[in-house]
Design a protein around this motif. Structure first.
Motif: not given
Length: 461
Positions: A159, A194, A198, A201
């Protein structure tokens, strides 16, 4: 003092080890008194212990030892052990790659069992069921999604990277569609925009708290973990900050300013107040969904003896004082600071649940009453990871414990729940850190010793 603002996720076919130890689901005797102090050889799923202030010995600094573990690779056949009816699966990680090999892995999607983690710490479930893991030493946050028929993570995604020892993870605002992920770094709190689902990022993080007290001169770098939780009304963010020392007096050590505290901020990062103080190192925070109260899983001080001072898991009162560094456990004065602040002695709050001294209590969570996988006896109970001792002659910890609750309040004892991370001859291969309940009802446990995430599900009576 204003009122508390706190208010109130089908198992797949298991391919793993199912425990064959006495069940924890029936009434059992609780070990009390001096017998409640135990080492890893006495830790078995289902055994309960209750330590009280009356059981505490006198300080014996001469007993203090440096008995930290040398981690070994998980031996063939070694596996975490849960109570009867529970199945433990290796959900992710568990490989033997070196830290350098891990940190150089730049793929967006990782193989679930090859070079996945460097130091998996806190784990939290997103509202959509994804599991977010803070890989602290790697400076990254990973997303683990789904469960295969073999009990593995279906996908593992990166992420975010480039963070400074990320630890705490919180989704804001509450509900099915949070707009932000907040990350507690060692010296800052940042947030990422967010939207549900997701895996990466979309933008760089926004720093909202730029000046948290940071590292310390302590074993392992010293109390750098920063957990983050939010109040139910969405107006307040609580950040845990551990002490910078073992027992330095803040009166004469400016480096302890705003340490050993839970600090309160607005969601935009404006400081509000010290929510609670004298909590030496509140590593894991959680909100009890029944009472709405903040809880902390806490490391207490060292060098006062094998059985001093107990670590603890406790509800936290706003404005409450928990003793550090001058006092511990109901007004016992630390002999290193004798005679200081006598006016505070009567204000020291005794924690709800005392656990083994030096076990290093880290992440914690509560099992939701809305879940249906675990037996109903577990509804609302707490779970905490005990990373394991170093300042004790005979090792303790290296397990996950259960905190029995009744109507949202602790009964005072704790129960060994997930053990087996130490071999019979005392070799340590696993060290639990974070605990989270997935949307499937399973308990997920991060382990920075074997660099794994374990999945604990209930599969039979």
């Amino acid at each position: 003092m204003r009122p508390s603002r706190f208010a109130k996720f089908h198992a797949l076919a298991p391919i793993a080890f199912t425990a064959l130890l006495p069940s924890a689901l029936h009434a059992q005797q609780t070990i009390t008194g001096q017998a409640a102090f135990a080492d890893y050889t006495q830790q078995k799923p289902g055994i309960r212990r209750k330590i009280t202030v009356a059981d505490l010995p006198e300080p014996k600094p001469s007993e203090s030892v440096d008995n930290g573990p040398t981690l070994v690779q998980r031996p063939d056949g070694a596996w975490p052990i849960a109570p009867t009816g529970f199945t433990v699966q290796l959900y992710a990680g568990g490989d033997a790659a070196t830290p350098m090999q891990r940190s150089e892995n730049k793929k967006e999607i990782h193989s679930p069992t090859s070079g996945t983690f460097v130091m998996p710490r806190i784990i939290h479930a997103a509202p959509n069921g994804d599991l977010f893991v803070a890989d602290s030493q790697a400076g990254s946050v990973l997303v683990l999604r789904g469960v295969t028929e073999a009990g593995k993570a279906a996908t593992i995604s990166t992420y975010a990277t480039g963070l400074d020892h990320p630890f705490g993870i919180a989704f804001y605002p509450a509900g099915a569609n949070p707009q932000w992920i907040y990350i507690g770094n060692a010296t800052t709190v940042v947030r990422f925009s967010y939207k549900s689902g997701d895996l990466k990022a979309a933008h760089a993080p926004e720093t909202i708290v730029p000046d948290l007290p940071g590292y310390a001169q302590l074993r392992g770098g010293g109390h750098w973990t920063r957990d983050v939780v939010f109040s139910a009304d969405g107006k307040h963010m609580l950040v845990s900050v551990g002490s910078g020392s073992n027992a330095d007096d803040p009166d004469t050590h400016p480096g302890e300013f705003h340490r050993a505290d839970v600090l309160e901020y607005t969601p935009e990062g404006k400081f509000v107040e010290v929510y609670a103080y004298g909590i030496r190192n509140c590593v894991g925070e959680a909100v009890n969904s029944i009472t709405g109260q903040l809880w902390c899983s806490t490391n207490e001080r060292d060098a006062l003896g094998n059985n001093l001072v107990p670590d603890y898991v406790t509800s936290v009162k706003e404005g409450g004082f928990y003793g550090w560094p001058w006092f511990y456990m109901g007004g016992h004065q630390d002999p290193r600071l004798m005679g200081t602040h006598p006016e505070l002695k009567s204000k020291v709050i005794t924690p709800d649940v005392l656990v083994q001294p030096h076990m290093a209590s880290l992440g914690m969570t509560f099992y939701p009453t809305s879940q249906s996988m675990f037996p109903s006896q577990y509804d609302g109970d707490g779970f905490a990871s005990e990373h394991g001792s170093w300042n004790r002659a005979n090792r303790g910890g290296y397990e996950v414990i259960r905190i029995p609750m009744k109507d949202g309040r602790a009964t005072g004892e704790y129960e060994d729940f997930l053990t087996g991370f130490v071999t019979a001859d005392g070799q340590v291969w696993g060290r639990p850190v974070g605990v989270a309940v997935g949307h499937d009802g399973a308990l997920y446990v991060t382990d920075d010793g074997s660099r794994s995430v374990w999945r604990v599900s209930y599969t039979g009576k």
